[in-house]
Design a protein around this motif. Sequence first.
Motif, short mmCIF file in Angstrom:
data_model
loop_
_atom_site.label_atom_id
_atom_site.label_comp_id
_atom_site.label_asym_id
_atom_site.label_seq_id
_atom_site.Cartn_x
_atom_site.Cartn_y
_atom_site.Cartn_z
N UNK A 225 -6.22 8.84 7.88
CA UNK A 225 -5.47 10.07 7.62
C UNK A 225 -6.04 11.24 8.42
N UNK A 226 -5.34 12.36 8.40
CA UNK A 226 -5.70 13.50 9.24
C UNK A 226 -7.08 14.06 8.89
N UNK A 227 -7.53 13.86 7.64
CA UNK A 227 -8.85 14.36 7.27
C UNK A 227 -9.95 13.39 7.65
N UNK A 228 -9.59 12.34 8.42
CA UNK A 228 -10.58 11.38 8.89
C UNK A 228 -10.84 10.24 7.94
N UNK A 229 -10.24 10.28 6.76
CA UNK A 229 -10.49 9.27 5.74
C UNK A 229 -9.71 7.99 6.06
N UNK A 230 -10.40 6.86 6.02
CA UNK A 230 -9.71 5.58 6.04
C UNK A 230 -9.24 5.31 4.62
N UNK A 231 -7.99 4.93 4.45
CA UNK A 231 -7.48 4.62 3.12
C UNK A 231 -6.66 3.34 3.16
N UNK A 232 -6.56 2.70 2.02
CA UNK A 232 -5.74 1.50 1.91
C UNK A 232 -4.56 1.78 0.98
N UNK A 233 -3.45 1.16 1.28
CA UNK A 233 -2.25 1.21 0.44
C UNK A 233 -1.80 -0.21 0.18
N UNK A 234 -1.74 -0.59 -1.09
CA UNK A 234 -1.30 -1.93 -1.48
C UNK A 234 0.00 -1.81 -2.26
N UNK A 235 0.93 -2.71 -2.01
CA UNK A 235 2.26 -2.65 -2.61
C UNK A 235 2.52 -3.88 -3.47
N UNK A 236 2.79 -3.66 -4.74
CA UNK A 236 3.17 -4.74 -5.64
C UNK A 236 4.69 -4.87 -5.55
N UNK A 237 5.14 -5.99 -5.01
CA UNK A 237 6.57 -6.18 -4.70
C UNK A 237 7.14 -7.30 -5.56
N UNK A 238 8.30 -7.02 -6.14
CA UNK A 238 8.98 -8.03 -6.94
C UNK A 238 10.47 -7.98 -6.63
N UNK A 239 11.04 -9.14 -6.34
CA UNK A 239 12.46 -9.22 -5.98
C UNK A 239 12.82 -8.28 -4.84
N UNK A 240 11.91 -8.15 -3.88
CA UNK A 240 12.16 -7.33 -2.71
C UNK A 240 12.00 -5.84 -2.90
#
Length: 286
Positions: free
Chosen positions: A253-268
């Motif tokens: 991100x712009x503040x230099x932070x590495x971040x993770x985003x995980x998505x719980x997906x069901x039926x698309x």
Amino acid sequence: MEGGTQMDAADSFDPLRPRLIRVAYRMLGSVADAEDVVQDAFLRWMGTDRSNIREPEAFLRRTVTRLCLDHLKSARVQRETYVGPWLPEPLVEEEEDTEDVALPLMLALERLSPLERAAFLLHDVFGLGFEEVAATVGRDAAACRQLAARARTHVRDARPRYQMEKARGMEIASAFFAASRSGDMTALGAMLAADVSFHSDGGGKRPAAIRPAIGYGQVMQVHKALAVLFGKYGSTLLRTCIINGLPGFVTREADGVVQTTALDIENGKVRAIYIMRNPDKLRHVH
């Protein structure tokens, strides 16, 4: 202690280290804490009369589990003062089967008592018999059956109902990144389930939502506000990947932070969004 003795201890311990870290991570939800506990177990292993131990793996698994139980007692007190939602440290593209570290399941485990958590993991996840579980946690086998049964009722809904093909998951993760960063709210909204939730963990170290956003309307409001920031300051995609068994992506991100985003997906549809911004939990993510 003689060097030869230390070398013998290491030779018997090191092949088991990955499996022991796996046990400790499932118990603690922290990579760093799991590694510390396993290292503590190794120090104890060096000081043990190993000639009388017929099954080193069972002995060390008991040692690690007991150390984890002690750690959880103190961690519970610390967790009460944690700033904002707590999420487990992200495991990115783990090579082994990740079903038993999926984020919804890890969060369900957090609601269990330490003994329930140990009984469930040792029996249901790692496949140990209840006699072995009993010897590990210091309860009789009947009590361990009850502990595991109670845990099972709590975590049943957190188990994935079906396995999504990795390619399809990566496709949705890429589309989610593109829509959220470009501000395309129509495309983003079409991906979300009606009961979607948004969870972000900054640990008080980085800006993050203090409480989860629940429901389509609240989550869309959060992303409209974020889209303004992304448009002004930017966001760089480092890679799409599997994070704790879920499709997701790693960004800078712009503040230099590495971040993770995980998505719980069901039926698309995306039913939960988990964002890790706490730098203490991202040291192993590059």
